[in-house]
Design a protein around this motif. Structure first.
Motif, mmCIF file in Angstrom:
data_model
loop_
_atom_site.group_PDB
_atom_site.id
_atom_site.type_symbol
_atom_site.label_atom_id
_atom_site.label_comp_id
_atom_site.label_asym_id
_atom_site.label_seq_id
_atom_site.Cartn_x
_atom_site.Cartn_y
_atom_site.Cartn_z
ATOM 1 N N ASN A 114 0.791 -1.221 0.000
ATOM 2 C CA ASN A 114 0.000 0.000 0.000
ATOM 3 C C ASN A 114 0.828 1.279 0.000
ATOM 4 O O ASN A 114 0.320 2.336 -0.355
ATOM 5 C CB ASN A 114 -0.876 0.018 1.251
ATOM 6 C CG ASN A 114 -2.204 -0.664 1.032
ATOM 7 O OD1 ASN A 114 -2.978 -0.247 0.183
ATOM 8 N ND2 ASN A 114 -2.467 -1.710 1.778
ATOM 9 N N GLY A 139 -1.299 -2.704 4.876
ATOM 10 C CA GLY A 139 -2.566 -1.997 5.070
ATOM 11 C C GLY A 139 -2.709 -1.469 6.484
ATOM 12 O O GLY A 139 -3.555 -0.620 6.744
ATOM 13 N N ASP A 140 -1.870 -1.957 7.383
ATOM 14 C CA ASP A 140 -1.980 -1.529 8.780
ATOM 15 C C ASP A 140 -1.467 -0.123 9.007
ATOM 16 O O ASP A 140 -1.709 0.455 10.058
ATOM 17 C CB ASP A 140 -1.211 -2.509 9.693
ATOM 18 C CG ASP A 140 0.244 -2.690 9.245
ATOM 19 O OD1 ASP A 140 0.482 -2.785 8.028
ATOM 20 O OD2 ASP A 140 1.130 -2.720 10.118
ATOM 21 N N ILE A 141 -0.774 0.460 8.030
ATOM 22 C CA ILE A 141 -0.230 1.791 8.292
ATOM 23 C C ILE A 141 -0.811 2.894 7.428
ATOM 24 O O ILE A 141 -0.469 4.041 7.590
ATOM 25 C CB ILE A 141 1.328 1.808 8.197
ATOM 26 C CG1 ILE A 141 1.800 0.929 7.062
ATOM 27 C CG2 ILE A 141 1.952 1.391 9.503
ATOM 28 C CD1 ILE A 141 3.307 0.794 7.013
ATOM 29 N N VAL A 142 -1.710 2.541 6.491
ATOM 30 C CA VAL A 142 -2.353 3.610 5.712
ATOM 31 C C VAL A 142 -3.846 3.636 6.027
ATOM 32 O O VAL A 142 -4.373 2.719 6.633
ATOM 33 C CB VAL A 142 -2.137 3.435 4.187
ATOM 34 C CG1 VAL A 142 -0.661 3.348 3.868
ATOM 35 C CG2 VAL A 142 -2.867 2.207 3.675
ATOM 36 N N GLN B 167 -11.156 -1.035 8.369
ATOM 37 C CA GLN B 167 -10.417 -0.988 9.632
ATOM 38 C C GLN B 167 -9.830 0.379 9.910
ATOM 39 O O GLN B 167 -9.332 1.046 8.999
ATOM 40 C CB GLN B 167 -9.270 -1.993 9.579
ATOM 41 C CG GLN B 167 -9.541 -3.247 10.381
ATOM 42 C CD GLN B 167 -8.431 -4.247 10.224
ATOM 43 O OE1 GLN B 167 -8.319 -4.908 9.188
ATOM 44 N NE2 GLN B 167 -7.600 -4.371 11.246
ATOM 45 N N SER B 169 -7.203 2.135 12.746
ATOM 46 C CA SER B 169 -6.433 1.971 13.974
ATOM 47 C C SER B 169 -5.498 3.144 14.160
ATOM 48 O O SER B 169 -5.303 3.949 13.251
ATOM 49 C CB SER B 169 -5.652 0.667 13.968
ATOM 50 O OG SER B 169 -4.426 0.851 13.313
ATOM 51 N N ASN B 171 -2.382 3.309 14.336
ATOM 52 C CA ASN B 171 -1.137 3.305 13.553
ATOM 53 C C ASN B 171 -1.323 3.857 12.162
ATOM 54 O O ASN B 171 -0.369 4.044 11.430
ATOM 55 C CB ASN B 171 -0.624 1.879 13.362
ATOM 56 C CG ASN B 171 -0.333 1.208 14.665
ATOM 57 O OD1 ASN B 171 -0.085 1.890 15.644
ATOM 58 N ND2 ASN B 171 -0.377 -0.106 14.678
ATOM 59 N N MET B 172 -2.583 4.025 11.756
ATOM 60 C CA MET B 172 -2.813 4.379 10.355
ATOM 61 C C MET B 172 -2.575 5.851 10.110
ATOM 62 O O MET B 172 -2.967 6.699 10.889
ATOM 63 C CB MET B 172 -4.232 3.993 9.958
ATOM 64 C CG MET B 172 -4.386 2.505 9.846
ATOM 65 S SD MET B 172 -6.091 2.022 9.618
ATOM 66 C CE MET B 172 -5.899 0.237 9.721
ATOM 67 N N ASN B 173 -1.935 6.121 8.985
ATOM 68 C CA ASN B 173 -1.641 7.493 8.604
ATOM 69 C C ASN B 173 -2.025 7.728 7.167
ATOM 70 O O ASN B 173 -2.151 6.778 6.405
ATOM 71 C CB ASN B 173 -0.134 7.742 8.733
ATOM 72 C CG ASN B 173 0.270 7.879 10.171
ATOM 73 O OD1 ASN B 173 -0.152 8.811 10.847
ATOM 74 N ND2 ASN B 173 1.061 6.938 10.647
ATOM 75 N N PHE B 174 -2.188 9.003 6.820
ATOM 76 C CA PHE B 174 -2.334 9.327 5.408
ATOM 77 C C PHE B 174 -0.945 9.380 4.808
ATOM 78 O O PHE B 174 -0.041 9.959 5.405
ATOM 79 C CB PHE B 174 -3.010 10.683 5.228
ATOM 80 C CG PHE B 174 -4.447 10.690 5.658
ATOM 81 C CD1 PHE B 174 -5.376 9.870 5.029
ATOM 82 C CD2 PHE B 174 -4.879 11.519 6.679
ATOM 83 C CE1 PHE B 174 -6.711 9.883 5.414
ATOM 84 C CE2 PHE B 174 -6.212 11.538 7.075
ATOM 85 C CZ PHE B 174 -7.126 10.710 6.436
ATOM 86 N N VAL B 175 -0.759 8.759 3.653
ATOM 87 C CA VAL B 175 0.570 8.811 3.054
ATOM 88 C C VAL B 175 0.582 9.558 1.724
ATOM 89 O O VAL B 175 1.631 9.838 1.174
ATOM 90 C CB VAL B 175 1.178 7.398 2.875
ATOM 91 C CG1 VAL B 175 1.454 6.768 4.230
ATOM 92 C CG2 VAL B 175 0.282 6.499 2.058
ATOM 93 N N MET B 233 -10.589 10.283 8.900
ATOM 94 C CA MET B 233 -10.659 8.854 8.571
ATOM 95 C C MET B 233 -12.009 8.267 8.977
ATOM 96 O O MET B 233 -12.586 7.461 8.249
ATOM 97 C CB MET B 233 -9.558 8.079 9.299
ATOM 98 C CG MET B 233 -8.192 8.226 8.652
ATOM 99 S SD MET B 233 -6.985 7.179 9.470
ATOM 100 C CE MET B 233 -5.480 8.004 8.966
#
Ligand SMILES: Nc1nc2c(ncn2[C@@H]2O[C@H](COP(=O)(O)OP(=O)(O)OP(=O)(O)O)[C@@H](O)[C@H]2O)c(=O)[nH]1
Ligand SMILES: [Mg+2]
Lengths: 235, 337
Positions: A114, A139-142, B167, B169, B171-175, B233
């Motif tokens: 991702n 997918g855990d970081i976006v 999902q 969480s 840890n999730m960020n916009f990239v 989000m």
């Protein structure tokens, strides 16, 4: 024995996904072996060994890695058969984006992540377009939205593939992926006579043969020139 | 077979008119192949020739198969989209030691919240994977999942345009390097929804309602604060995600109105699952499940007494927030006792 070929851009999560998936298959009592094809260096063999998976590695060095793959995969299959594996997994890094070392009738998996950007699916070429299964990692970081956009792009590039979202760190989804990797009715005895899904580049120029000097007079064989006249049609 | 022949006779322009969703498919075709949208496909593909095909890594026969499959899947997908998911049911399996789970059946309804309690490694990921895979006693837990009280359509496993679970969480960020509105346009575009403009407007408004500090449609998503990102989000997932189930992994207690965030999700008829160890969040749910050793150990409905307790806890929490604000402002905290 089953053979499965896994490829994908460098660091996309191939080894992580393979380790988690192999773990779930080994828990079912299957004997799994692996081979890693790479260009200059890899430590992946250490990771497989640690997980109790017999492994061979091949480095292509100055050769085209995909050509190297086709010239060696048959021997590796023989190694796998001799070792009595139920499943032999081949991991190779997709290095030039143009190729896919996929073989007809041998399950082909492409792993992309991702984080690689939403324009990546289009850039990858046959490695993604001709895969049977596409695994999307990280997918855990976006955000959810980015995951959805990315998988929509992947789907548009390869609508016939099964797309799986796997977390290479926790292994979420790996058990499910494993059910698609092994088929007890499939029995591969040899790769003889099988064909590649897509031809590899035909280019053979003086630089392929060791030429290092720059200049028109040193260029021989299959050479193509950049077009500096026309406007590029890439937006 | 028949459709492929028809496809060959049509031009990209005509196909786009008949199947507007093909826009995303055509966008991914290598440059220069569909160079003239008015020409029949057959003609365009014939012109590709061996050299171009080798150069671009493009196989015309394969292209036609993929085109046909894409249309087929989008049709299946829109059929599935019409049937909303009103409930999920989990039928029990066993925990890691093979002990049967101690419940008859567990129901998650649209517009309700279920919290999931259990230490990391206790089996939350496995439960989620069971739901995503719509398990049919074919995963290590041997659980089964029903959708709308029926054995689900196997397409749920593989239809890439429609995943059961979204999902969220911490840890999730916009990239991506985009502004808020560009980002939402991209997401809306991939969903091919009507009235994208209105939905985008609503998302930005809703996210601003949730976040303490306001942001605009022009703000780059990567420069949003933690609370603003989380708010965007959640609002985006509530209104633009195709998934009927939303799993939230904790919501931090700063920079975002958690109660409103949950109300937004349930208001959009999501089935909300929330992994948490925070009693306030856990009690905001209609029920909670306790996970132990890989199995669902207990299902508890939130009682009236617990709801009263929640009201107390929220008061205390509000007090704490006020003190935090004062602390930042450099005020005396003793005055507020
Ligand atoms: N956050 C996150 N990290 C991941 C995930 N999958 C893999 N990684 C990390 O990504 C890095 C690269 O993973 P590898 O599995 O080595 O990737 P690879 O494709 O095998 O890499 P090469 O074989 O060297 O091309 C490692 O640090 C992994 O821990 C994932 O799903 N989420
Ligand atoms: Mg690797």
């Amino acid at each position: 024995m089953n053979l499965i070929t896994i490829s994908g851009p460098p660091s996309s999560g191939k080894t992580s996904v393979i380790l988690k998936t192999a773990e779930s298959l080994m828990q079912k009592g299957l004997k799994v072996g692996a081979v890693k094809f790479d260009c200059l260096h890899t430590d992946d063999d250490i990771a497989y060994e640690k997980a109790g998976i017999p492994v061979k590695k091949g480095l292509s060095g100055q050769l085209c890695p995909d050509h190297y793959f086709v010239s060696n995969i048959e021997a590796v299959v023989e190694w796998g058969l001799a070792g009595g594996f139920d499943l032999l997994i081949s991991e190779s890094a997709g290095l030039c984006n143009r190729c896919s070392p996929y073989i007809k009738e041998v399950k082909a998996v492409c792993v992309i992540d991702n984080l690689s950007g939403i324009n990546t699916p289009k850039k990858i070429g046959p490695m993604l377009r001709m895969a049977d299964i596409v695994v999307i990692t990280k997918g855990d970081i976006v955000s959810q939205a980015e995951r959805e956009v990315f998988s929509a792009r992947v789907h548009a590039v390869n609508p016939t593939a099964i797309v799986m979202h796997i977390n290479g760190l926790t292994g979420q989804g790996a058990f499910e992926l494993g059910t698609l990797w092994y088929d007890e009715n499939q029995k591969l005895d040899s790769l003889k006579g099988k064909k590649l899904r897509f031809s590899m580049p035909s280019a053979l120029c003086s630089y392929c043969l060791g030429e290092t000097r720059i200049g028109e007079s040193y260029q021989m064989g299959n050479v193509r020139k950049i077009n500096l006249e026309e406007k590029s049609n890439e937006a | 077979m028949k459709r492929k022949e028809q496809l060959l006779l049509a031009s990209p322009a005509r196909l786009l008119k008949e199947y507007p969703f093909l826009k995303s498919f055509f966008m991914q075709v290598p440059e220069g192949i569909l160079y003239d949208h008015q020409q029949p496909l057959q003609h365009l593909l014939m012109e590709v020739g061996e050299e171009k095909s080798e150069n671009q890594g493009f196989d015309t026969g394969h292209f036609l198969d993929q085109l046909d499959e894409f249309i087929h899947q989008m049709e299946v997908f829109s059929g599935m989209a019409e049937k909303t998911v009103r409930s999920l049911t989990i039928l029990p399996g066993n925990d890691k030691s093979g002990q049967p789970e101690n419940f008859e059946s567990l129901q998650f309804e649209a517009s309700t919240i279920t919290s999931i309690v259990g230490p990391t490694g206790s089996g939350k990921s496995r439960l989620l994977a069971d739901i995503e895979w719509v398990a049919q006693a074919d995963t290590p837990t041997k659980r089964s999942v029903l959708i709308n009280n029926e054995k689900p359509n196997p397409d749920w496993r593989f239809a890439s345009g429609k995943k059961l679970v979204a999902q969220l969480s911490q840890n999730m960020n916009f990239v991506m390097d985009l502004s808020v509105s560009e980002f939402l346009e991209l997401h809306a575009g991939s969903r091919m929804i009507a009235n994208a403009d209105i939905v985008i407007q609503r998302i930005i408004e809703a996210a601003n309602e949730l976040a303490g500090e306001k942001f605009s449609a022009q703000t780059p998503i990567t420069s949003l604060s933690g609370g603003q990102s989380r708010a965007l989000m959640i609002a985006d997932t509530a209104m633009l995600s195709s998934s009927p189930v939303v799993l939230i992994d904790e919501i931090e207690n700063a920079g975002i109105d958690r109660k409103k965030a949950l109300a937004l999700l349930t208001g959009e008829e999501k089935i909300v699952l929330m992994a948490t160890h925070d009693p306030i969040l856990a009690l905001m749910a209609d029920q909670r499940i306790i996970i132990k050793n890989g199995g669902i150990f207990k299902v508890v409905k939130t009682s009236d007494e617990e709801r009263e307790l929640l009201a107390e806890l929220e008061k205390g929490d509000k007090k704490l927030q006020e003190l935090r604000t004062k602390l930042r402002a450099g005020e005396q905290l003793g005055d507020s006792i």
